[in-house]
Write a protein that holds these residues in place. Structure first.
Motif, short mmCIF file in Angstrom:
data_model
loop_
_atom_site.label_atom_id
_atom_site.label_comp_id
_atom_site.label_asym_id
_atom_site.label_seq_id
_atom_site.Cartn_x
_atom_site.Cartn_y
_atom_site.Cartn_z
N LEU A 103 0.87 -1.17 0.00
CA LEU A 103 0.00 0.00 0.00
C LEU A 103 0.90 1.21 0.00
O LEU A 103 1.77 1.36 0.88
CB LEU A 103 -0.90 0.02 1.24
CG LEU A 103 -1.67 1.32 1.50
CD1 LEU A 103 -2.66 1.60 0.37
CD2 LEU A 103 -2.37 1.26 2.84
N THR A 104 0.72 2.06 -0.99
CA THR A 104 1.52 3.27 -1.10
C THR A 104 0.66 4.40 -1.64
O THR A 104 -0.49 4.17 -2.03
CB THR A 104 2.77 3.02 -1.98
OG1 THR A 104 3.63 4.16 -1.91
CG2 THR A 104 2.39 2.73 -3.41
N PHE A 105 1.19 5.58 -1.64
CA PHE A 105 0.49 6.76 -2.13
C PHE A 105 1.32 7.38 -3.25
O PHE A 105 2.56 7.42 -3.14
CB PHE A 105 0.28 7.77 -0.99
CG PHE A 105 -0.73 7.30 0.03
CD1 PHE A 105 -2.00 7.85 0.07
CD2 PHE A 105 -0.41 6.31 0.94
CE1 PHE A 105 -2.93 7.41 0.99
CE2 PHE A 105 -1.33 5.85 1.87
CZ PHE A 105 -2.61 6.41 1.89
N ALA A 106 0.67 7.84 -4.28
CA ALA A 106 1.37 8.44 -5.42
C ALA A 106 2.17 9.66 -4.98
O ALA A 106 1.81 10.34 -4.02
CB ALA A 106 0.37 8.82 -6.51
N GLU A 107 3.23 9.92 -5.71
CA GLU A 107 4.03 11.11 -5.45
C GLU A 107 3.15 12.35 -5.53
O GLU A 107 2.30 12.45 -6.40
CB GLU A 107 5.16 11.20 -6.47
CG GLU A 107 6.16 12.28 -6.18
CD GLU A 107 7.35 12.25 -7.11
OE1 GLU A 107 7.92 13.33 -7.32
OE2 GLU A 107 7.70 11.17 -7.61
N GLY A 108 3.33 13.25 -4.61
CA GLY A 108 2.52 14.46 -4.57
C GLY A 108 1.16 14.25 -3.91
O GLY A 108 0.26 15.08 -4.06
#
Length: 146
Positions: A103-108
Motif C-alpha cells: 500500500l503506497t500513495f502516489a508522489e505528490g
C-alpha cells in the motif's frame, strides 16, 4: 507528537500485525527492494458527491480481480484527499485481493484522512507507506483477526 514518529509507530504496528497473522510475511515501512507494480487508477471508486474521496474498488474490479493478478500494489492516486470508512473492507472481509502486498500513495499525494477500518482484515499487506500529507487516521486503520 512528532508527525514522522507517529507515522513510524503506525507503520511498525501495522507490520507487527501483519507479521503475526501471516507466518511468512516480510514487513517493511516502504523500504522494500521489490518493484512496485500498482493497480491502474481505473479500479478505484469515488464518492459521487466528492470525487476526491476514495470509497473502494469498482464493482467491475471486485467481480474480476484475477484479471489483475500481475499487479502487487495499491497506489492511492495523488488527487485523493480522503479514504472513506471501510473503503477496502466489507462485511468482516477485506476487498483487497491476496496478490496485493503493498500500500503506497502516489508522489505528490494530498491525502489527509484515512477513515475507520479503511483497510480492515487485509492480511496480504506486507508493506505500508504513508504520505507526508496525512493528518488524520482512525486508530482502526488496519484491523487483523486474532
Amino acid at each position: 507528537m512528532n508527525k514522522k514518529l507517529l507515522k513510524s509507530i503506525v507503520c511498525v504496528a501495522a507490520g507487527v500485525g501483519i507479521a503475526s497473522s501471516i507466518p511468512f510475511a516480510v514487513t517493511s515501512c516502504g523500504c522494500s527492494q521489490e518493484k512496485i507494480n500498482p493497480l491502474p487508477d481505473t479500479v478505484y471508486k469515488y464518492d459521487e458527491t466528492d470525487p476526491k474521496k476514495l470509497v473502494g474498488f469498482t464493482n467491475e474490479f471486485l467481480a474480476n480481480q484475477t484479471a489483475y493478478d500481475m499487479y502487487n500494489a495499491i497506489e492511492i492516486p495523488a488527487r485523493v484527499t480522503e479514504i472513506a470508512n471501510n473503503a477496502f473492507y466489507d462485511n468482516s472481509t477485506s476487498t483487497i485481493p491476496p496478490f496485493i502486498t503493498k500500500l503506497t500513495f502516489a508522489e505528490g499525494s494530498v491525502c489527509s484522512t484515512i477513515g475507520n477500518t479503511a483497510f480492515g482484515y487485509c492480511s496480504s499487506l506486507t508493506s505500508v507507506t504513508l504520505p507526508d500529507s496525512l493528518t488524520t487516521m482512525d486508530m482502526q486503520l488496519l484491523h487483523f483477526p486474532n
